[in-house]
Design a protein around this motif. Sequence first.
Motif, PDB file in Angstrom:
ATOM      1  N   ALA A 121      24.658  29.722  80.397  1.00  0.00           N
ATOM      2  CA  ALA A 121      24.422  31.162  80.254  1.00  0.00           C
ATOM      3  C   ALA A 121      25.583  31.931  80.876  1.00  0.00           C
ATOM      4  O   ALA A 121      25.842  31.820  82.073  1.00  0.00           O
ATOM      5  N   LEU A 122      26.318  32.691  80.045  1.00  0.00           N
ATOM      6  CA  LEU A 122      27.478  33.458  80.509  1.00  0.00           C
ATOM      7  C   LEU A 122      27.370  34.905  80.049  1.00  0.00           C
ATOM      8  O   LEU A 122      26.784  35.189  79.007  1.00  0.00           O
ATOM      9  N   ILE A 137      26.065  32.403  72.130  1.00  0.00           N
ATOM     10  CA  ILE A 137      26.047  32.898  73.508  1.00  0.00           C
ATOM     11  C   ILE A 137      24.640  33.361  73.884  1.00  0.00           C
ATOM     12  O   ILE A 137      24.126  33.021  74.952  1.00  0.00           O
ATOM     13  N   ILE A 138      24.012  34.102  72.997  1.00  0.00           N
ATOM     14  CA  ILE A 138      22.662  34.618  73.258  1.00  0.00           C
ATOM     15  C   ILE A 138      21.651  33.472  73.297  1.00  0.00           C
ATOM     16  O   ILE A 138      20.748  33.447  74.136  1.00  0.00           O
ATOM     17  N   GLU A 139      21.809  32.488  72.414  1.00  0.00           N
ATOM     18  CA  GLU A 139      20.929  31.331  72.360  1.00  0.00           C
ATOM     19  C   GLU A 139      20.992  30.525  73.658  1.00  0.00           C
ATOM     20  O   GLU A 139      19.998  29.954  74.103  1.00  0.00           O
ATOM     21  N   ALA A 140      22.173  30.506  74.294  1.00  0.00           N
ATOM     22  CA  ALA A 140      22.349  29.760  75.553  1.00  0.00           C
ATOM     23  C   ALA A 140      21.796  30.538  76.750  1.00  0.00           C
ATOM     24  O   ALA A 140      21.821  30.061  77.878  1.00  0.00           O
ATOM     25  N   GLY A 141      21.347  31.795  76.510  1.00  0.00           N
ATOM     26  CA  GLY A 141      20.757  32.576  77.578  1.00  0.00           C
ATOM     27  C   GLY A 141      21.710  33.596  78.187  1.00  0.00           C
ATOM     28  O   GLY A 141      21.405  34.223  79.194  1.00  0.00           O
ATOM     29  N   GLY A 142      22.863  33.754  77.591  1.00  0.00           N
ATOM     30  CA  GLY A 142      23.862  34.699  78.112  1.00  0.00           C
ATOM     31  C   GLY A 142      23.839  36.005  77.358  1.00  0.00           C
ATOM     32  O   GLY A 142      22.917  36.283  76.593  1.00  0.00           O
ATOM     33  N   SER A 143      24.873  36.838  77.591  1.00  0.00           N
ATOM     34  CA  SER A 143      24.970  38.106  76.880  1.00  0.00           C
ATOM     35  C   SER A 143      26.380  38.302  76.341  1.00  0.00           C
ATOM     36  O   SER A 143      27.363  37.855  76.961  1.00  0.00           O
TER      37      SER A 143
END
Length: 147
Positions: A121-122, A137-143
């Motif tokens: 998550a980045l 990026i969103i799927e990995a929990g980041g923004s």
Amino acid sequence: MDMAELSRITGKRARKTRRGRGDGSGLGKTSGRGHKGGGSRTGWRQRWFAEGGQMPIYRRLPKKGFSNARFRDRYDVVNVGDLAAIPAGTTVDLAYLEQEGFLSPRHGKLKVLGGGELAVALQVRAVRFSERAKAKIIEAGGSAEVG
């Protein structure tokens, strides 16, 4: 056929022409350079655009048209897969990537592409994102912040 029957091919290697070694050589006296003028002198080389006295092609052809190539946007590009090595929770922008040695910016604008996989998550801040990059990026929990 065996190795004992092999022989050198005649005429395979032509001998180097020795210029300026007397009239009997066929290239004596002026060494094939003719008389006087630039071509007979050492260091002379004809330019690729020289056409003798003829009007050169770059002057014969009309100059017209317009190209937007000078004004196109250029980006420093990084793939999502390259960001996978960065620790979770980090804010990633162009300055961070330069500092960590991921890229050396040439254009001053960051674009993130969707190549590779991301499991961390980045918070990624860039001028542009591809659709796949933003989704990963969103799927990995980041923004993914544009700006």
